[in-house]
Design a protein around this motif. Structure first.
Motif, short mmCIF file in Angstrom:
data_model
loop_
_atom_site.label_atom_id
_atom_site.label_comp_id
_atom_site.label_asym_id
_atom_site.label_seq_id
_atom_site.Cartn_x
_atom_site.Cartn_y
_atom_site.Cartn_z
N PHE A 128 -35.61 74.39 12.27
CA PHE A 128 -35.93 73.92 13.61
C PHE A 128 -35.55 72.46 13.84
N THR A 129 -34.97 71.79 12.84
CA THR A 129 -34.49 70.42 13.02
C THR A 129 -33.07 70.27 12.50
N GLU A 130 -32.31 69.40 13.14
CA GLU A 130 -30.94 69.13 12.72
C GLU A 130 -30.49 67.78 13.27
N PRO A 131 -30.22 66.78 12.42
CA PRO A 131 -30.32 66.84 10.95
C PRO A 131 -31.77 66.82 10.47
N SER A 132 -31.97 67.19 9.19
CA SER A 132 -33.30 67.25 8.59
C SER A 132 -33.35 66.36 7.36
N ALA A 133 -34.56 65.95 7.00
CA ALA A 133 -34.69 65.08 5.84
C ALA A 133 -36.07 65.25 5.20
N GLU A 134 -36.14 64.96 3.90
CA GLU A 134 -37.40 64.82 3.19
C GLU A 134 -37.72 63.34 3.12
N VAL A 135 -39.00 63.01 3.27
CA VAL A 135 -39.42 61.61 3.26
C VAL A 135 -40.14 61.31 1.95
N ASP A 136 -39.68 60.29 1.24
CA ASP A 136 -40.31 59.83 0.01
C ASP A 136 -40.87 58.43 0.23
N VAL A 137 -42.00 58.16 -0.37
CA VAL A 137 -42.55 56.81 -0.34
C VAL A 137 -42.55 56.27 -1.76
N TYR A 138 -42.23 55.00 -1.89
CA TYR A 138 -42.21 54.42 -3.24
C TYR A 138 -43.64 54.08 -3.64
N TRP A 139 -44.15 54.85 -4.60
CA TRP A 139 -45.53 54.71 -5.04
C TRP A 139 -45.68 53.67 -6.14
N GLY A 140 -44.62 53.52 -6.94
CA GLY A 140 -44.68 52.56 -8.03
C GLY A 140 -44.97 53.22 -9.37
N LEU A 141 -44.91 52.42 -10.42
CA LEU A 141 -45.15 52.92 -11.78
C LEU A 141 -46.09 51.97 -12.51
N GLU A 142 -47.22 51.72 -11.90
CA GLU A 142 -48.15 50.76 -12.47
C GLU A 142 -49.12 51.39 -13.45
N THR A 143 -49.40 52.66 -13.31
CA THR A 143 -50.35 53.32 -14.21
C THR A 143 -49.75 54.60 -14.77
N GLU A 144 -50.46 55.18 -15.72
CA GLU A 144 -50.01 56.44 -16.31
C GLU A 144 -50.06 57.56 -15.27
#
Length: 339
Positions: free
Chosen positions: A248-264
């Motif tokens: 139902f969308t064109e163009p389409s995308a997945e959205v990622d957020v940068y969470w970081g790597l501070e903890t396990e």
């Protein structure tokens, strides 16, 4: 003698007591074996014949009044005792009422609604039992379209055209059918898919989908809207959009957020990349606009959708999605202090 008995009748009528001992003493005084009534009955033989009738009636009146008075006083005392036992010491300071707790799904949903309401989005709702047109066909998913297999659907056996909605995009279709652009709405709600239940997935879950339609809406508008949202909800301002596919969308995308790597935990959630997928989005396909009676040559728009459950797991560090639907009071009490 008759006048003396009448005096006792008047005394009985005026008598009152608020203790068990006082009532018992009153009963013994008049109704006991050595009480006044027995004394008066013993005097009956000495009363002249012409006074016996009046004398007997007066004694009976005293007996009836004394018996009723004892019963009334006992009932009043028992009622007072029961009330004290039920409510305890009424002069004691009251106990604070136990506060309930908002469900983590409600907490996150309200946060999302609040964020989008600040930039002009209203809230729209629709039925959870949906028809094929609103759930699939109007969204550029005609019958036998292979993309329908992306969502394993619960159909109603008696009518193959009726199903449990697989997304709240069906609400957006209904909204477009009944409202003219400009449209700016979000649609939170529960959806259903025939998926295996595990710690990370369930057969029902909650979504919030957003829709914005107006003249000259661009992909840049979409990105800026999502940038604002992720910053407000997660406190993370770095996002990326990866090409994807939605019917139902064109163009389409997945959205990622940068969470970081501070903890396990960050490493586990992001699989060591630091990036976390949070939603899908894209520009509304012109076919969808036309299906809903909107001129695609004049208007354009974008749409996005995210799972509330997954975001709740993320924000509150919940390890198992099944906890959200088990109604375990011990689990829910953890959210008492959360608005």
């Amino acid at each position: 003698m008759i006048d003396k008995i009448k005096e006792h009748i008047s005394e009985v009528e005026k008598f009152t007591a608020d203790t068990k001992d006082a009532i018992e003493a009153f009963r013994i005084k008049y109704l006991g074996k050595k009480g006044l009534l027995n004394e008066f009955f013993a005097e009956f033989k000495n009363v002249p014949n012409d006074q016996k009738k009046e004398f007997g009636q007066t004694i009976n009146t005293l007996k009836i009044n004394a018996t009723e008075k004892v019963n009334l006083l006992k009932e009043a005392l028992e009622s007072k005792t029961e009330e004290a036992g039920k409510y305890g010491d009424l002069t004691r300071p009251g106990e604070a009422m136990a506060l309930g707790a908002r469900h983590p799904i409600s907490i996150v949903k309200n946060q999302i609604i609040d964020i989008f309401s600040r930039i002009g989005f209203n809230v729209s709702e629709g039925p959870e039992i949906e028809d094929d047109w609103h759930n699939f066909t109007a969204l550029n998913l005609p019958e036998y379209h292979p993309a329908r297999d992306m969502q394993d659907t619960f159909f109603i056996q008696t009518d193959p055209d009726i199903l449990l909605r697989t997304h709240t995009s069906s609400v957006q279709v209904r909204y477009m059918e009944n409202n003219k652009p400009p449209i700016r709405t979000i649609s939170p709600g529960r959806v259903y898919r025939n998926e295996a239940i595990s710690a990370r997935s369930h057969c029902f879950f909650h979504q919030v989908e957003g829709l914005y339609i107006d003249k000259d809406v661009s992909f840049a508008d979409l990105k800026q809207t999502l940038q604002f949202f992720t910053t407000e909800l997660f406190g993370k301002s770095k996002i990326r959009l990866r090409p994807s596919y939605f019917p139902f969308t064109e163009p389409s995308a997945e959205v990622d957020v940068y969470w970081g790597l501070e903890t396990e935990t960050d490493y586990k959630m992001t699989k060591g990349t630091g990036w976390l997928e949070i939603m899908g989005c894209g520009m509304v396909d012109p076919n969808v606009l036309e299906n809903c009676g909107i001129d695609s040559k004049e208007y354009s728009g974008f749409a996005f959708g995210m799972g509330i459950d997954r975001i709740a797991l993320l924000l509150h560090q919940i390890s198992d999605i099944r906890l959200l639907s088990e109604n375990d009071v011990r689990f829910l009490e953890q959210f008492k202090s959360t608005l």
